[in-house]
Design a protein around this motif. Structure first.
Motif, mmCIF file in Angstrom:
data_model
loop_
_atom_site.group_PDB
_atom_site.id
_atom_site.type_symbol
_atom_site.label_atom_id
_atom_site.label_comp_id
_atom_site.label_asym_id
_atom_site.label_seq_id
_atom_site.Cartn_x
_atom_site.Cartn_y
_atom_site.Cartn_z
ATOM 1 N N THR A 180 0.842 -1.202 0.000
ATOM 2 C CA THR A 180 0.000 0.000 0.000
ATOM 3 C C THR A 180 0.879 1.255 0.000
ATOM 4 O O THR A 180 2.093 1.165 0.145
ATOM 5 N N ASP A 181 0.220 2.402 -0.144
ATOM 6 C CA ASP A 181 0.964 3.666 -0.051
ATOM 7 C C ASP A 181 0.711 4.326 1.303
ATOM 8 O O ASP A 181 0.696 5.550 1.415
ATOM 9 N N PHE A 182 0.539 3.510 2.331
ATOM 10 C CA PHE A 182 0.216 3.958 3.687
ATOM 11 C C PHE A 182 1.116 5.119 4.140
ATOM 12 O O PHE A 182 2.336 5.059 4.007
ATOM 13 N N ASP A 183 0.467 6.179 4.652
ATOM 14 C CA ASP A 183 1.245 7.317 5.154
ATOM 15 C C ASP A 183 1.060 7.509 6.662
ATOM 16 O O ASP A 183 1.516 8.498 7.224
ATOM 17 N N GLY A 184 0.366 6.564 7.291
ATOM 18 C CA GLY A 184 0.186 6.650 8.732
ATOM 19 C C GLY A 184 -1.069 7.405 9.132
ATOM 20 O O GLY A 184 -1.438 7.415 10.292
ATOM 21 N N LEU A 185 -1.699 8.078 8.191
ATOM 22 C CA LEU A 185 -2.865 8.897 8.529
ATOM 23 C C LEU A 185 -4.142 8.383 7.883
ATOM 24 O O LEU A 185 -5.167 8.258 8.541
ATOM 25 N N ASN A 186 -4.094 8.120 6.583
ATOM 26 C CA ASN A 186 -5.314 7.794 5.854
ATOM 27 C C ASN A 186 -5.635 6.308 5.885
ATOM 28 O O ASN A 186 -4.881 5.486 5.370
ATOM 29 N N PHE A 187 -6.773 5.976 6.514
ATOM 30 C CA PHE A 187 -7.244 4.590 6.562
ATOM 31 C C PHE A 187 -8.464 4.444 5.653
ATOM 32 O O PHE A 187 -9.310 5.343 5.623
ATOM 33 N N PRO A 188 -8.674 3.323 4.993
ATOM 34 C CA PRO A 188 -7.625 2.322 4.796
ATOM 35 C C PRO A 188 -6.644 2.787 3.724
ATOM 36 O O PRO A 188 -7.037 3.527 2.838
ATOM 37 N N PRO A 189 -5.418 2.346 3.818
ATOM 38 C CA PRO A 189 -4.440 2.792 2.816
ATOM 39 C C PRO A 189 -4.728 2.215 1.434
ATOM 40 O O PRO A 189 -5.385 1.188 1.322
ATOM 41 N N HIS A 190 -4.243 2.887 0.406
ATOM 42 C CA HIS A 190 -4.415 2.448 -0.984
ATOM 43 C C HIS A 190 -3.611 1.211 -1.296
ATOM 44 O O HIS A 190 -2.424 1.167 -1.027
ATOM 45 N N TRP A 191 -4.250 0.263 -1.934
ATOM 46 C CA TRP A 191 -3.525 -0.924 -2.416
ATOM 47 C C TRP A 191 -2.820 -0.562 -3.717
ATOM 48 O O TRP A 191 -3.464 -0.113 -4.664
ATOM 49 N N ILE A 192 -1.515 -0.700 -3.752
ATOM 50 C CA ILE A 192 -0.789 -0.328 -4.972
ATOM 51 C C ILE A 192 0.011 -1.501 -5.537
ATOM 52 O O ILE A 192 0.920 -1.315 -6.352
ATOM 53 N N GLY A 193 -0.312 -2.717 -5.095
ATOM 54 C CA GLY A 193 0.369 -3.879 -5.642
ATOM 55 C C GLY A 193 1.854 -3.873 -5.297
ATOM 56 O O GLY A 193 2.230 -3.472 -4.201
ATOM 57 N N ILE A 194 2.678 -4.279 -6.256
ATOM 58 C CA ILE A 194 4.107 -4.426 -5.960
ATOM 59 C C ILE A 194 4.893 -3.147 -6.249
ATOM 60 O O ILE A 194 6.123 -3.178 -6.347
ATOM 61 N N GLN A 195 4.175 -2.046 -6.329
ATOM 62 C CA GLN A 195 4.849 -0.798 -6.727
ATOM 63 C C GLN A 195 5.997 -0.422 -5.788
ATOM 64 O O GLN A 195 7.062 0.012 -6.238
#
Lengths: 324, 263
Positions: free
Chosen positions: A56-71
């Motif tokens: 994911t591109d999790f930034d610690g704030l936005n839930f749920p984080p975006h799934w971005i695959g193997i990026q």
């Protein structure tokens, strides 16, 4: 307990045996429950979440984080100019610090295993540096190895030798950290010493009667019987080396007036170890998804390496049976 | 004998450096032995109004003390379950416990951080102390080894008299465990006192800094012009563990041996 079971079976008291087993299971789980809860809450659940965040591109704030695959992984491998330096720095560290710590640890332990006068004092001398907290030791070495007026360069200058920039020179920073590491070799030395003192004296006596030289005694008695201690230090040392962090951060983040480079991982990324880079990604750039991908990679490498070490260890680790 | 010199020299340099005038600490040629003994470095360190040595010390002692007590209680309970009670799945679970010792901190760090943040624990001591309530794998291992060495005859009699497992743990096992408890306490104290990474990521307010973290921040901010205070601060952080080493030397070394290699 075993006798108990057998007695009940002979008397045909199956239900009672079951009751005992059930009570033991309940009591056992009750006693280990603090650890079991911790295992789920602080180990298992977070581990699976790390594996999830890694994609994911999790930034610690936005839930749920975006799934971005193997990026995250493809960026790491192909488009991150600091990833590979951090990998090679870490591999350099593992390959140099683990074997040298073992060799120095064994040599010091051999030195201390002889019956010399003042043994206790020597043991203290070699162990004492290991009691200096990591941050304290790092600051002490910054001062000692300061390119401008540090004691080490003064001594080297007096001997007519060169004066490297130590922590401030990209080609010297890692070797200087290695010196700091070897200075604190005490704990592994003590484990080797314990291993040496465990070797039965009869073996040496028998070898002496057979006319074996000191070198042969070392090769055929000491070294084989020291392999469990070597294995122990090899496994733990390797695992720790992959997470090497504190000393590198302290010396590199120190101001240049103290001989540091005022940037974590500096100078010129020469001390940017994997864990240090991981730390900056998470806590300075807040790229938690990216950091999770790096964490997952590190974890997999450590697990695979531990498995390989344990597998090969069976071939060269020799356990002497004291009962035999 | 000569091998002792490189190991001793940095300790000597720190121990004498704290008494030398700050201006001579980075001087060529070096001052090998303080000629004019002075405590000015400590006075200069104490003179910084943003440096609260008392707070740092109390914070560090609180974190280490809490962790030691929590670990001794939780780990001894868990070790009792793993060594004295024969239950289904025990060996598998113990294998998992050993395996967790191999996992790097990073394997679980980010979700733990998120969890602690969600609980509102960032900036408090809780992320550094409460996890010890769940036992420390190394200490559990240490206690288990020790308990396995205690003959079952000692507890069987109590069991026949109808004592339950907790009574046996509390009345018989804990008193016998005293040497291992001491060793475990020393190890946990050293580790938590020495910890830098935990305080670095979880403590935000400088009033709650631990000694290690405070030294790091001080060095980063000040640098060579304040070398006297830096050296005094370093010595201050180092001394408690060195003193502990001298008092607990024998037990510490015995503990390393105990925890070592014999399975």
């Amino acid at each position: 307990m075993g006798t108990d079971d057998r007695t009940s079976r002979r008397l045909g008291q199956r239900p009672r045996r079951h009751a005992t087993a059930r009570r033991n299971l309940r009591n056992g789980l009750l006693f280990i429950s603090p650890w079991l809860v911790g295992l789920v809450v602080l180990q298992a659940y977070p581990f699976f979440m790390t594996a999830y965040y890694a994609f994911t591109d999790f930034d610690g704030l936005n839930f749920p984080p975006h799934w971005i695959g193997i990026q995250n992984f493809s960026t790491l491998f192909t488009a991150d100019p600091q990833f590979w330096p951090s990998v090679t720095n870490t591999l350099w560290w593992v390959v140099t610090s683990v074997p040298t710590s073992i060799v120095v640890g064994v040599l010091l332990a051999l030195l201390l295993n002889r019956r010399v006068r003042g043994l206790g004092i020597f043991r203290t001398v070699f162990y004492l540096p290991a009691m200096v907290p990591f941050v304290g030791g790092s600051v002490l070495f910054l001062w000692l190895f300061n390119p401008a007026g540090g004691a080490i360069n003064s001594i080297l200058g007096g001997l007519g030798l060169g004066s490297p920039g130590w922590f401030s020179d990209p080609s010297w920073a890692k070797p200087t950290l290695l010196l700091l590491q070897l200075w604190q070799v005490g704990p592994s030395m003590i484990i080797f010493l314990a291993g040496l003192q465990d070797i039965p004296a009869e073996l040496y006596e028998a070898a002496s009667i057979d006319g074996a030289s000191a070198f042969r005694k070392f090769c055929y008695i000491t070294l084989p019987l020291l392999t469990p201690a070597i294995f122990f230090n090899l496994v733990l040392g390797t695992i720790w080396a992959f997470s090497y962090f504190t000393q590198a951060l302290v010396v590199s983040a120190a101001p240049s007036s103290l001989g540091g480079s005022h940037a974590p991982g500096g100078p010129a990324d020469s001390t940017l170890f994997y864990s240090l880079y991981l730390y900056t990604q998470i806590f300075q750039n807040f790229r938690l998804g990216y950091g999770a991908a790096m964490s997952l990679l590190l974890t997999l490498v450590v697990i695979i390496l531990a498995a390989v070490l344990f597998r090969t260890g069976r071939r060269w680790v020799f356990y002497y049976d004291h009962q035999a | 004998m000569a091998a002792a010199v490189p190991f001793l020299f940095p300790v000597y340099w720190l121990a004498t450096g704290i008494f030398k005038p700050s201006s001579t600490l980075l001087q060529t040629p070096p001052v090998w032995w303080p000629t004019a003994w002075t405590l000015a470095n400590f006075r200069s360190l104490a003179g910084y109004t943003d440096v609260n040595l008392g707070d740092y010390t109390l914070n560090t002692l609180y974190i280490s003390g809490f962790s030691v007590v929590a670990t001794l209680v939780s780990s001894s309970l868990v070790a009792y379950g793993f060594s004295r009670i024969r239950f289904t799945g025990r060996n598998v679970l113990f294998g998992i416990l050993i395996a967790t010792m191999i996992l790097p901190t990073w394997a679980t760090l980010i979700p733990q951080y998120v969890l602690f943040k969600w609980l509102g624990w960032l900036g408090t001591f809780r992320p550094l102390t409460w996890p010890y309530l769940f036992g420390d794998p190394f200490t559990i291992f240490l206690f288990r080894q020790f308990m396995l060495g205690i003959p079952s005859e000692l507890t069987e009699a109590a069991k026949i008299d109808g004592a339950n497992e907790f009574t046996i743990y509390w009345r018989i096992m804990l008193p016998l465990l005293k040497p291992a408890l001491t060793v475990g306490a020393i190890f946990v104290f050293i580790n938590t006192y020495n910890d830098f990474f935990g305080p670095l990521i979880y403590l935000t307010d400088s009033g709650r800094y631990t000694l290690s973290l405070a030294v790091f921040q001080f060095v980063q901010l000040r640098g060579a012009p304040d070398i006297g205070a830096i050296v005094a601060f370093t010595a201050l952080v180092t001394t408690p563990l060195v003193v502990l080493f001298f008092f607990a030397q024998r037990m510490l070394l015995a503990g390393i041996k105990l925890s070592g290699l014999r399975g």
